[in-house]
Design a protein around this motif. Structure first.
Motif, PDB file in Angstrom:
ATOM      1  N   THR A 134      43.138 -36.532 -45.724  1.00 18.93           N
ATOM      2  CA  THR A 134      41.739 -37.166 -45.136  1.00 18.93           C
ATOM      3  C   THR A 134      40.871 -37.639 -46.557  1.00 18.93           C
ATOM      4  N   LEU A 135      40.350 -38.732 -46.604  1.00 13.45           N
ATOM      5  CA  LEU A 135      39.416 -39.399 -47.624  1.00 13.45           C
ATOM      6  C   LEU A 135      38.083 -39.087 -47.204  1.00 13.45           C
ATOM      7  N   ARG A 195      39.664 -49.773 -50.178  1.00 12.62           N
ATOM      8  CA  ARG A 195      39.446 -48.601 -50.564  1.00 12.62           C
ATOM      9  C   ARG A 195      40.391 -47.743 -49.408  1.00 12.62           C
ATOM     10  N   LEU A 196      39.927 -47.854 -48.368  1.00 14.47           N
ATOM     11  CA  LEU A 196      40.578 -47.260 -47.274  1.00 14.47           C
ATOM     12  C   LEU A 196      42.146 -47.593 -47.162  1.00 14.47           C
ATOM     13  N   GLY A 197      42.395 -48.786 -47.358  1.00 16.16           N
ATOM     14  CA  GLY A 197      43.745 -49.133 -47.357  1.00 16.16           C
ATOM     15  C   GLY A 197      44.714 -48.549 -48.584  1.00 16.16           C
ATOM     16  N   ARG A 198      44.021 -48.518 -49.673  1.00 10.90           N
ATOM     17  CA  ARG A 198      44.636 -47.839 -50.671  1.00 10.90           C
ATOM     18  C   ARG A 198      44.978 -46.247 -50.318  1.00 10.90           C
ATOM     19  N   PHE A 199      44.150 -45.608 -49.674  1.00  8.96           N
ATOM     20  CA  PHE A 199      44.207 -44.205 -49.662  1.00  8.96           C
ATOM     21  C   PHE A 199      45.487 -44.289 -48.372  1.00  8.96           C
ATOM     22  N   TRP A 212      49.500 -35.483 -35.294  1.00 12.03           N
ATOM     23  CA  TRP A 212      50.100 -36.808 -34.799  1.00 12.03           C
ATOM     24  C   TRP A 212      49.431 -38.013 -35.710  1.00 12.03           C
ATOM     25  N   LEU A 213      48.309 -37.648 -36.573  1.00 16.37           N
ATOM     26  CA  LEU A 213      47.453 -38.507 -37.377  1.00 16.37           C
ATOM     27  C   LEU A 213      48.223 -38.442 -38.567  1.00 16.37           C
ATOM     28  N   THR A 214      48.115 -39.973 -38.993  1.00 16.45           N
ATOM     29  CA  THR A 214      49.015 -40.097 -40.354  1.00 16.45           C
ATOM     30  C   THR A 214      48.206 -39.896 -41.527  1.00 16.45           C
ATOM     31  N   ALA A 215      46.635 -40.268 -41.385  1.00 17.07           N
ATOM     32  CA  ALA A 215      45.744 -40.078 -42.437  1.00 17.07           C
ATOM     33  C   ALA A 215      44.183 -40.545 -41.594  1.00 17.07           C
ATOM     34  N   CYS A 216      43.222 -40.183 -42.303  1.00 11.65           N
ATOM     35  CA  CYS A 216      42.059 -40.115 -41.729  1.00 11.65           C
ATOM     36  C   CYS A 216      40.904 -40.322 -43.097  1.00 11.65           C
ATOM     37  N   ALA A 217      39.730 -40.980 -42.601  1.00 12.09           N
ATOM     38  CA  ALA A 217      38.628 -41.037 -43.724  1.00 12.09           C
ATOM     39  C   ALA A 217      37.460 -40.966 -42.975  1.00 12.09           C
ATOM     40  N   GLY A 218      36.536 -40.363 -44.035  1.00 11.75           N
ATOM     41  CA  GLY A 218      34.960 -40.297 -43.434  1.00 11.75           C
ATOM     42  C   GLY A 218      34.160 -41.073 -44.566  1.00 11.75           C
ATOM     43  N   VAL A 219      33.532 -42.075 -44.166  1.00 11.93           N
ATOM     44  CA  VAL A 219      32.643 -42.903 -44.869  1.00 11.93           C
ATOM     45  C   VAL A 219      31.090 -42.563 -44.949  1.00 11.93           C
ATOM     46  N   SER A 231      28.099 -50.236 -33.326  1.00 15.14           N
ATOM     47  CA  SER A 231      28.927 -50.975 -32.302  1.00 15.14           C
ATOM     48  C   SER A 231      30.135 -51.781 -33.191  1.00 15.14           C
ATOM     49  N   SER A 232      31.196 -52.331 -32.449  1.00 17.32           N
ATOM     50  CA  SER A 232      32.178 -53.195 -32.953  1.00 17.32           C
ATOM     51  C   SER A 232      31.605 -54.118 -33.651  1.00 17.32           C
ATOM     52  N   GLY A 233      30.123 -54.461 -33.314  1.00 16.39           N
ATOM     53  CA  GLY A 233      29.477 -55.780 -34.164  1.00 16.39           C
ATOM     54  C   GLY A 233      28.986 -55.302 -35.398  1.00 16.39           C
ATOM     55  N   SER A 234      28.906 -54.046 -35.804  1.00 17.43           N
ATOM     56  CA  SER A 234      28.074 -53.615 -37.099  1.00 17.43           C
ATOM     57  C   SER A 234      28.755 -54.294 -38.309  1.00 17.43           C
ATOM     58  N   ASN A 235      28.484 -54.445 -39.260  1.00 17.83           N
ATOM     59  CA  ASN A 235      28.924 -55.070 -40.348  1.00 17.83           C
ATOM     60  C   ASN A 235      30.109 -54.616 -40.998  1.00 17.83           C
ATOM     61  N   TYR A 236      30.025 -53.189 -41.230  1.00 15.27           N
ATOM     62  CA  TYR A 236      31.071 -52.261 -41.773  1.00 15.27           C
ATOM     63  C   TYR A 236      32.046 -52.214 -40.602  1.00 15.27           C
ATOM     64  N   ALA A 237      31.790 -52.162 -39.515  1.00 12.29           N
ATOM     65  CA  ALA A 237      32.958 -52.442 -38.495  1.00 12.29           C
ATOM     66  C   ALA A 237      33.844 -53.564 -38.572  1.00 12.29           C
ATOM     67  N   GLN A 238      33.032 -54.686 -38.559  1.00  9.23           N
ATOM     68  CA  GLN A 238      33.506 -55.976 -38.796  1.00  9.23           C
ATOM     69  C   GLN A 238      34.392 -56.048 -39.967  1.00  9.23           C
ATOM     70  N   SER A 239      33.785 -55.674 -41.207  1.00 11.86           N
ATOM     71  CA  SER A 239      34.621 -55.954 -42.301  1.00 11.86           C
ATOM     72  C   SER A 239      35.875 -55.112 -42.449  1.00 11.86           C
ATOM     73  N   ILE A 240      35.872 -53.782 -41.769  1.00 12.85           N
ATOM     74  CA  ILE A 240      37.161 -53.001 -41.889  1.00 12.85           C
ATOM     75  C   ILE A 240      38.133 -53.498 -40.892  1.00 12.85           C
TER      76      ILE A 240
END
Length: 365
Positions: free
Chosen positions: A302-303, A356-360, A201-208, A113-122
């Motif tokens: 896409t990363l 890392r996402l921001g750099r990509f 229409w998407l500028t860039a994407c990433a799968g983690v 969810s939006s409360g997950s640690n990875y979601a919060q940090s991103i």
């Protein structure tokens, strides 16, 4: 045919986190990260269900509604992810309206969810840099049970398309990016390959930390003490509770006894996920929902970031450059765990992943 590139540069995981299991568990429980609150928008789906979107960005103040008359739905349930209030009409005007305003949609992982640690940090990282960030919740993951007997699954590109279309309509002049973590990353990557003609229409994407090969990933989570007693039990605890609630609303639709006795994700998917969402069984679901076969068709930059010690996917199942289109950048560091990537002094932090996402997104590398 040009192939993708492979980046093997390290994530500098500290030596006091010596294994993929420890890196995964520590990231989800103890690593430091900034926390932010969101404003929630509920959107009805074409099949009369709903999806909740949690928004953050310049001009949005989660703990203070905008000035002027507005109508809010009922109060949010306590503990419903990280949303502080419902969105109001004035909030949309407060968001950046100029062409090219950077925006990011995040698809969470299994039972996230939006409360997950990875979601919060991103979200905190990009919000602090002036981006609009929205976490799209899969059905039943926002703190409120969804209306239908169905839920969500790893290959639901129809819902991915609906959620992408929704945020694009909400902020049509934004420069949109998309990130999917774990299950959400699998669904996103499958969409990018399967419906490549809809992604321009998407500028860039990433799968983690994406379980790109669900058969291999499901097998990995079904063997080993840590996999079965920690990861699988963690997922099944909330998934069983949701299914029992659904069974009360839809008697006879869900095999409660089999759900109660499910030992692993294969049992759960074989009992509920597969038949409820149009698959023959768990194996059929895993094979047809895997995103790995679709990486060769991806057209948007896409990363695809996977640590080679991710306990959710064996390294032998990771894609190679020959299996991906030239628009895909594979990054496969040796360390990182599953959605972990903890760095820094004890207790560590989660800043490496959003950076890392921001750099990509900024450089394509």
């Amino acid at each position: 045919m040009p192939y993708s590139k492979l980046d093997t540069s390290a994530c500098p995981v500290p030596s006091w986190l010596p294994s993929g299991h420890i890196q995964t568990i520590h990231a989800s429980l103890f690593a430091r990260h900034h926390r932010i609150a969101f404003v929630r928008d509920r959107v009805d789906t074409p099949d009369k269900d709903f999806v909740d979107f949690d928004w953050a960005g310049p001009g949005l103040f989660p703990h203070k509604p905008p000035a002027g008359p507005h109508a809010e739905p009922a109060q949010l349930q306590a503990g419903a992810s990280a949303a502080a209030r419902w969105i109001a009409p004035g909030d949309w005007q407060a968001l950046p309206q100029e062409p090219g305003a950077p925006a990011l949609i995040l698809f969470h992982g299994l039972e996230g969810s939006s409360g997950s640690n990875y979601a919060q940090s991103i979200a905190a990282h990009f919000r602090s840099r002036g981006w609009v960030v929205v976490v799209a919740h899969f059905r039943g993951c926002s703190g409120t049970p969804n209306r239908l007997a169905r839920a969500y699954h790893s290959g639901d590109t129809t819902d991915i398309a609906f959620m992408l279309d929704t945020v694009r309509r909400r902020l049509p002049r934004g420069r949109w990016h998309a990130v999917g973590v774990s299950l959400g990353g699998n669904a996103l990557l499958k969409f990018l390959g399967e419906q490549a003609h809809e992604t321009g229409w998407l500028t860039a994407c990433a799968g983690v930390s994406v379980p790109l090969d669900l058969v291999a990933g499901g097998a990995a989570l079904s063997r080993g003490f840590v996999e079965r007693q920690i990861y699988t039990r963690h997922f099944l605890r909330t998934m069983r509770r949701k299914m029992l609630e659904k069974a009360e609303r839809y008697p006879g639709v869900i095999d409660v006894m089999r759900i109660a006795h499910a030992r692993d994700l294969h049992d759960f998917d074989d009992t509920y996920t597969a038949p409820m969402h149009g698959f023959r069984n768990a194996l059929d679901y895993w094979e047809r929902a895997s995103s790995k076969p679709w990486l060769s068709s991806v057209c948007v930059p896409t990363l695809v970031l996977n640590a080679r010690n991710d306990p959710f996917l064996p390294p032998a199942s990771l894609p190679t450059p020959e299996q991906c289109s030239e628009r895909v950048l594979l990054h496969q560091p040796e360390q990182g765990g599953h959605a972990g990537f903890v760095v820094g002094r004890f207790p560590g932090n989660l800043q490496w992943l959003p950076e890392r996402l921001g750099r990509f997104f900024e450089t394509g590398a």
